[in-house]
Design an enzyme around this catalytic site. Structure first.
Site, PDB file in Angstrom:
ATOM      1  N   HIS A  77      -5.615   2.646   2.178  1.00  0.00           N
ATOM      2  CA  HIS A  77      -6.163   1.646   3.085  1.00  0.00           C
ATOM      3  C   HIS A  77      -5.086   1.143   4.066  1.00  0.00           C
ATOM      4  CE1 HIS A  77      -9.860   1.445   0.833  1.00  0.00           C
ATOM      5  NE2 HIS A  77      -9.223   1.155  -0.283  1.00  0.00           N
TER       6      HIS A  77
HETATM    7  C1  BDR Z   1      -7.910  -3.784   1.120  1.00  0.00           C
HETATM    8  O1  BDR Z   1      -8.036  -4.674   0.017  1.00  0.00           O
HETATM    9  C2  BDR Z   1      -6.851  -4.703  -0.737  1.00  0.00           C
HETATM   10  O2  BDR Z   1      -7.139  -4.538  -2.086  1.00  0.00           O
HETATM   11  C3  BDR Z   1      -5.984  -3.564  -0.232  1.00  0.00           C
HETATM   12  O3  BDR Z   1      -4.613  -3.928  -0.275  1.00  0.00           O
HETATM   13  C4  BDR Z   1      -6.460  -3.340   1.177  1.00  0.00           C
HETATM   14  O4  BDR Z   1      -5.758  -4.143   2.087  1.00  0.00           O
HETATM   15  C5  BDR Z   1      -8.895  -2.648   0.944  1.00  0.00           C
HETATM   16  O5  BDR Z   1     -10.207  -3.148   0.951  1.00  0.00           O
END
Ligand code: BDR
Ligand code: CA
Length: 327
Positions: free
Chosen positions: A246
């Site tokens: 992500h």
């Molecule tokens: C986002 O949520 C967090 O858990 C991760 O770091 C990322 O930024 C993904 O949905």
């Protein structure tokens, strides 16, 4: 070679946040000017301690400032220990006890000061809840005129069948503070959204993790270890072998935007009801008979497709160190 891009990272480390931080720090095209922390994957005391620890461990000299502990309006959602571990970094064996001092300013102040010091040059990369950026905007609305760009990991727009990851329609960072996300997305500054539509296409699989461990020096080995709990979560909860990149995908979008296809149009965030945290774009310039919520808002960019293999390769190459060598 153009001069390195000036970047400030707003983050809630977070295993994939740690990957994004290492990626930005290691890439020669980035000059990392600051790190600001926010609640999200864990409470802000934990994410701040983790940011200091990572900065120390990766040899990053940029200041680290603590940010928001709570969302603007809604109550705090619980920490994501099942995803990122009790310590937010995958339940590391070693104690997380950084010696580095914090910057005395609150995060939103560091954001304002950094942008003001380099008008027109700073890219804000936000990979956690957007509370600090919203606070910076409300304290200094003129910021919108002097920020170069805002790149956000957050949101889900339903393209390629990718819905939310904390509800059928909502992504975690936006869900943590939907009001802040709505303020950031509707402000008159250029925003690019790297949401689940593309990050759910970028899977770091076991082969990629083995390369990271073998070729990525001390940082690669550390990120491999820190990711074991995260990868286990993805195996159990999502049924994939590996993890989605992500936050590192947002970093890739800053580094090589050509790897992403974007769609333009105003954005809103649903701030109540069963679709809480849903992100919606009015794309294609259409004029709606009931379009008051979008009227007059700036067109922002949403990433709708990604060259996933190239993003993964860029990450691995950036982290790669000569065998037995340092940087
Ligand atoms: C986002 O949520 C967090 O858990 C991760 O770091 C990322 O930024 C993904 O949905
Ligand atoms: Ca994050």
């Amino acid at each position: 070679m153009p001069p390195p891009k000036k970047v400030l990272l707003d983050t809630d480390p977070g295993v994939d946040d740690a990957m994004a931080l290492a990626f930005l720090h290691r890439h020669a095209a980035v000059n990392l000017l600051g790190i600001t922390t926010v609640f999200g994957n864990a409470e802000v005391e934990v994410t701040t301690r983790n940011a200091l620890y990572l900065a120390e461990r990766f040899g990053i000299g940029a200041p680290v400032a603590r940010g928001a502990a709570l969302p603007l309006v809604r109550p705090l959602r619980g920490a994501a220990a099942q995803v990122h571990g009790d310590d937010g970094l995958g339940n590391l064996q070693d104690p997380i006890a950084p010696a580095r001092p914090l910057d005395p300013r609150p995060a939103h102040r560091l954001i304002i000061d950094t942008v003001r010091a380099h008008p027109g040059e700073v890219t804000l990369v936000a990979v956690g809840p957007l509370t600090n950026l919203a606070l910076a905007l409300s304290e200094e609305p003129a910021l919108t005129q002097i920020v170069r760009e805002v790149v956000v990991m957050g949101g889900a727009f339903g393209t390629h069948g990718h819905g939310g990851n904390v509800s059928p329609v909502a992504e975690a960072n936006v869900m943590c503070d939907p009001h802040a996300a709505d303020a950031v997305f509707t402000a008159p500054w250029p925003v690019t959204i790297v949401g689940l539509d593309v990050t759910h296409e970028v899977l770091m699989d076991s082969a990629a993790f083995e390369r990271l461990r073998a070729e990525g020096g001390e940082e690669g080995a550390f990120l491999f270890e820190a990711s074991r709990h995260y990868v286990d979560f993805y195996r159990r909860a999502v049924g994939v072998a590996g993890c989605f990149m992500h936050d590192a995908s947002a970093a890739a979008c800053v580094l090589v935007p050509e790897l992403f296809t974007t769609r333009r149009g105003p954005l809103r965030v649903v701030c109540e009801g069963i679709a809480l945290g849903q992100t919606i774009q009015s794309a294609g310039g259409r004029r709606w008979s009931h379009g008051e919520a979008w009227a007059g808002l700036p067109a922002q960019q949403v990433c709708t497709a990604v060259q996933a293999d190239a993003v993964l390769e860029l990450f691995l190459r950036t982290l790669r160190r000569p065998r037995g060598g340092q940087a």
